[in-house]
Motif scaffolding. Structure first.
Motif, PDB file in Angstrom:
ATOM      1  N   ALA A   1      -4.480  12.080  15.202  1.00  0.00           N
ATOM      2  CA  ALA A   1      -4.000  13.263  14.474  1.00  0.00           C
ATOM      3  C   ALA A   1      -4.056  12.931  12.997  1.00  0.00           C
ATOM      4  N   SER A   2      -4.699  13.785  12.227  1.00  0.00           N
ATOM      5  CA  SER A   2      -4.849  13.542  10.795  1.00  0.00           C
ATOM      6  C   SER A   2      -4.992  14.887  10.108  1.00  0.00           C
TER       7      SER A   2
ATOM      8  N   LEU B   1      -4.783  -5.287   2.940  1.00  0.00           N
ATOM      9  CA  LEU B   1      -3.844  -5.578   4.034  1.00  0.00           C
ATOM     10  C   LEU B   1      -4.183  -4.832   5.317  1.00  0.00           C
TER      11      LEU B   1
ATOM     12  N   SER C   1       1.760  -7.206   7.117  1.00  0.00           N
ATOM     13  CA  SER C   1       0.716  -7.794   6.245  1.00  0.00           C
ATOM     14  C   SER C   1       0.911  -9.291   6.057  1.00  0.00           C
TER      15      SER C   1
ATOM     16  N   GLU D   1       7.079  15.309   4.604  1.00  0.00           N
ATOM     17  CA  GLU D   1       6.490  15.945   5.787  1.00  0.00           C
ATOM     18  C   GLU D   1       6.530  15.044   7.032  1.00  0.00           C
ATOM     19  N   THR D   2       6.396  13.737   6.826  1.00  0.00           N
ATOM     20  CA  THR D   2       6.295  12.827   7.984  1.00  0.00           C
ATOM     21  C   THR D   2       7.643  12.231   8.387  1.00  0.00           C
TER      22      THR D   2
ATOM     23  N   VAL E   1       0.841  -1.204   0.000  1.00  0.00           N
ATOM     24  CA  VAL E   1       0.000   0.000   0.000  1.00  0.00           C
ATOM     25  C   VAL E   1       0.873   1.250   0.000  1.00  0.00           C
ATOM     26  N   GLY E   2       2.030   1.182   0.676  1.00  0.00           N
ATOM     27  CA  GLY E   2       2.984   2.291   0.628  1.00  0.00           C
ATOM     28  C   GLY E   2       3.630   2.324  -0.748  1.00  0.00           C
TER      29      GLY E   2
ATOM     30  N   SER F   1       4.362   1.540  10.302  1.00  0.00           N
ATOM     31  CA  SER F   1       4.191   2.224   9.019  1.00  0.00           C
ATOM     32  C   SER F   1       5.479   2.196   8.196  1.00  0.00           C
TER      33      SER F   1
ATOM     34  N   PRO G   1       1.808   7.726   5.959  1.00  0.00           N
ATOM     35  CA  PRO G   1       2.772   7.225   4.974  1.00  0.00           C
ATOM     36  C   PRO G   1       4.099   7.961   5.128  1.00  0.00           C
TER      37      PRO G   1
ATOM     38  N   ILE H   1      -5.566   1.916   7.969  1.00  0.00           N
ATOM     39  CA  ILE H   1      -4.998   1.083   9.040  1.00  0.00           C
ATOM     40  C   ILE H   1      -5.175   1.771  10.397  1.00  0.00           C
ATOM     41  N   GLY H   2      -4.912   3.076  10.441  1.00  0.00           N
ATOM     42  CA  GLY H   2      -5.073   3.807  11.710  1.00  0.00           C
ATOM     43  C   GLY H   2      -6.479   3.645  12.266  1.00  0.00           C
TER      44      GLY H   2
ATOM     45  N   HIS I   1       0.693   5.676  11.756  1.00  0.00           N
ATOM     46  CA  HIS I   1       0.077   5.099  10.545  1.00  0.00           C
ATOM     47  C   HIS I   1       0.047   6.071   9.372  1.00  0.00           C
TER      48      HIS I   1
ATOM     49  N   THR J   1      -2.566  -5.772   9.082  1.00  0.00           N
ATOM     50  CA  THR J   1      -1.602  -4.816   9.642  1.00  0.00           C
ATOM     51  C   THR J   1      -2.126  -4.228  10.962  1.00  0.00           C
TER      52      THR J   1
ATOM     53  N   ASP K   1       7.890  -2.593  13.678  1.00  0.00           N
ATOM     54  CA  ASP K   1       7.856  -3.595  12.606  1.00  0.00           C
ATOM     55  C   ASP K   1       8.671  -3.120  11.409  1.00  0.00           C
ATOM     56  N   VAL K   2       9.084  -1.847  11.458  1.00  0.00           N
ATOM     57  CA  VAL K   2       9.724  -1.225  10.290  1.00  0.00           C
ATOM     58  C   VAL K   2      10.922  -0.391  10.757  1.00  0.00           C
TER      59      VAL K   2
HETATM   60  P1  NAP Z   1      -3.940   5.572   4.229  1.00  0.00           P
HETATM   61  O1  NAP Z   1      -5.311   5.005   4.273  1.00  0.00           O
HETATM   62  O2  NAP Z   1      -3.550   6.426   3.075  1.00  0.00           O
HETATM   63  O3  NAP Z   1      -3.728   6.354   5.604  1.00  0.00           O
HETATM   64  C1  NAP Z   1      -2.686   7.255   5.820  1.00  0.00           C
HETATM   65  C2  NAP Z   1      -3.280   8.420   6.610  1.00  0.00           C
HETATM   66  O4  NAP Z   1      -2.208   9.279   6.972  1.00  0.00           O
HETATM   67  C3  NAP Z   1      -4.282   9.266   5.815  1.00  0.00           C
HETATM   68  O5  NAP Z   1      -5.500   9.250   6.500  1.00  0.00           O
HETATM   69  C4  NAP Z   1      -3.647  10.653   5.822  1.00  0.00           C
HETATM   70  O6  NAP Z   1      -4.491  11.700   6.241  1.00  0.00           O
HETATM   71  C5  NAP Z   1      -2.711  10.588   6.951  1.00  0.00           C
HETATM   72  N1  NAP Z   1      -1.615  11.550   6.817  1.00  0.00           N
HETATM   73  C6  NAP Z   1      -0.798  11.740   5.764  1.00  0.00           C
HETATM   74  N2  NAP Z   1       0.109  12.682   6.062  1.00  0.00           N
HETATM   75  C7  NAP Z   1      -0.153  13.084   7.324  1.00  0.00           C
HETATM   76  C8  NAP Z   1       0.430  14.009   8.200  1.00  0.00           C
HETATM   77  N3  NAP Z   1       1.470  14.733   7.820  1.00  0.00           N
HETATM   78  N4  NAP Z   1      -0.108  14.147   9.446  1.00  0.00           N
HETATM   79  C9  NAP Z   1      -1.151  13.422   9.833  1.00  0.00           C
HETATM   80  N5  NAP Z   1      -1.759  12.519   9.040  1.00  0.00           N
HETATM   81  C10 NAP Z   1      -1.266  12.354   7.810  1.00  0.00           C
HETATM   82  O7  NAP Z   1      -2.852   4.412   4.295  1.00  0.00           O
HETATM   83  P2  NAP Z   1      -2.974   3.004   5.057  1.00  0.00           P
HETATM   84  O8  NAP Z   1      -3.526   2.000   4.124  1.00  0.00           O
HETATM   85  O9  NAP Z   1      -3.616   3.216   6.354  1.00  0.00           O
HETATM   86  O10 NAP Z   1      -1.423   2.693   5.247  1.00  0.00           O
HETATM   87  C11 NAP Z   1      -0.620   3.530   6.060  1.00  0.00           C
HETATM   88  C12 NAP Z   1       0.841   3.170   5.936  1.00  0.00           C
HETATM   89  O11 NAP Z   1       1.073   1.920   6.580  1.00  0.00           O
HETATM   90  C13 NAP Z   1       1.339   2.937   4.505  1.00  0.00           C
HETATM   91  O12 NAP Z   1       1.716   4.151   3.903  1.00  0.00           O
HETATM   92  C14 NAP Z   1       2.529   2.020   4.709  1.00  0.00           C
HETATM   93  O13 NAP Z   1       3.683   2.782   4.803  1.00  0.00           O
HETATM   94  C15 NAP Z   1       2.262   1.364   6.049  1.00  0.00           C
HETATM   95  N6  NAP Z   1       2.056  -0.092   5.974  1.00  0.00           N
HETATM   96  C16 NAP Z   1       2.950  -0.925   6.591  1.00  0.00           C
HETATM   97  C17 NAP Z   1       2.746  -2.291   6.578  1.00  0.00           C
HETATM   98  C18 NAP Z   1       3.680  -3.235   7.272  1.00  0.00           C
HETATM   99  O14 NAP Z   1       3.906  -4.321   6.764  1.00  0.00           O
HETATM  100  N7  NAP Z   1       4.243  -2.877   8.406  1.00  0.00           N
HETATM  101  C19 NAP Z   1       1.631  -2.835   5.934  1.00  0.00           C
HETATM  102  C20 NAP Z   1       0.736  -1.960   5.325  1.00  0.00           C
HETATM  103  C21 NAP Z   1       0.959  -0.590   5.348  1.00  0.00           C
HETATM  104  P3  NAP Z   1      -5.673  12.357   5.483  1.00  0.00           P
HETATM  105  O15 NAP Z   1      -6.718  11.275   5.472  1.00  0.00           O
HETATM  106  O16 NAP Z   1      -6.116  13.499   6.253  1.00  0.00           O
HETATM  107  O17 NAP Z   1      -5.145  12.735   4.162  1.00  0.00           O
END
Ligand code: NAP
Length: 313
Positions: free
Chosen positions: A169-170, A94, A281, A207-208, A70-71, A230, A203, A151-152, A201, A98, A255-256
């Protein structure tokens, strides 16, 4: 063999039913092999493969990068757009796996599972003691979710079962999530001050990157727990190791890591950690769904349709 030439990560071969590959002439590349040059029209990489300007130059016919994750921080989206290459990822499939692993880390850190298991295995446990390995009581404690996306939010929904107060925080408010869980939205700094467990959670973006650093770690409650499933780059690992060594934090579940598979030497030896090899995942159905989603994106684009799960930066 006839068909459209595509590159697919060799590690996905056993997860894919051959019928998914109809019409494709697949070259399987292992993650330790460089991206080959050629007439390939699609690539399905793992997140360990960088796909940028150089790779796009070597693949002049490329139409889609279907990332099997997803990342998508391993893909240069600007270079892709300039070459008119579609980029897709594998969202949703996933999320549950996750979120579950995030909870495994929360519970492991809160209840000091690693130390307890090590004690038993070492043969040095001397018996039940009222003060042995006292942990954090989750009921009534505050969970701080940084990045309330798919995921969050799934992590937040699971927190209800543990009786936790939920904050997040979002960039944008999530009214449905708030309604479902009673979560309240905070800026990052107050969230860090109030939370007993902070879980990341967002990406990886400019910024992050490094958002958890000496300054923000100092805001966290004494004894609080940090969870990161994440991306490693969100955390300055040296500073996290120092906070654990000094006993300021109650634990970290990770995990990362920034330089996977290398682990920062101070993190490896820091106390109260649970360190996992990027298995967020890692369940068979999820890994199958990820591979199938990536290939379905390739098939959709090659048959002239829109991508199923395009990356929206
Ligand atoms: P997602 O649905 O896109 O969620 C990411 C959230 O982060 C969005 O709601 C976004 O906010 C928010 N965001 C982005 N920049 C921000 C900031 N500067 N401050 C606060 N919030 C911010 O993605 P997801 O599917 O949940 O996946 C999240 C991450 O998990 C992936 O990018 C990946 O890196 C990681 N991941 C890791 C594994 C693992 O194996 N460990 C597995 C899957 C995913 P808005 O909604 O307001 O835009």
């Amino acid at each position: 063999m006839s068909g459209v030439p595509v590159l697919i990560a060799a590690e996905l071969k056993e997860l894919l039913d051959p019928s998914r590959l109809d019409g494709l002439d697949v070259t399987w590349i292992r993650s330790d092999e460089p991206t080959p040059a050629g007439e390939f029209v699609a690539a399905v990489p793992l997140l360990s493969r960088w796909m940028g300007g150089t790779e796009f130059k070597r693949l002049p016919k490329l139409r889609i990068v279907a990332n099997c994750a997803v990342g998508y921080n391993n893909v240069d989206l600007v270079a892709a757009e300039m070459r008119r290459v579609v980029v897709t990822n594998t969202p949703d499939v996933l999320t549950a796996a996750t979120a579950d692993l995030t909870w495994a880390l929360i519970l492991a850190c809160a209840r000091r599972l690693q130390a307890g298991a090590d004690l038993v295995k070492s043969g040095t446990w001397t018996g039940w003691h009222p003060q042995l390995l006292l942990g954090l009581e989750l009921e009534g404690a505050t969970l701080g979710i940084v990045g309330a996306g798919r995921i969050g939010q799934a992590v937040g929904k699971r927190a209800l079962g543990f009786g936790m107060r939920i904050t997040y925080a979002s960039r944008t408010p999530k009214p449905e999530f708030e309604q479902a869980t009673g979560a309240s939205r905070l800026e990052l700094r107050p969230l860090l001050r109030e939370s007993d467990v902070v879980t990341l959670h967002v990406p990886k973006t400019p910024e992050t990157q490094g958002m958890i650093n000496p300054d923000t770690l100092a805001l966290m409650k004494p004894g609080a727990i940090l969870i990161n499933t994440s991306r490693g780059d969100l955390v300055r690992e040296e500073a996290l190791a120092a906070a654990l060594e000094e006993g300021r934090l109650g634990g970290a579940g990770l995990d990362v890591f920034t330089e996977e598979p290398e682990i920062h030497p101070r993190l490896r030896t820091a106390p109260r950690t649970v360190l996992l090899p990027h298995i967020g995942s890692a369940t068979l159905p999820t890994r199958r769904h990820m591979a199938e989603t990536a290939v379905a994106n390739v098939q959709a684009v090659l048959s002239g349709g829109p991508p199923l799960t395009p990356v929206v930066p």
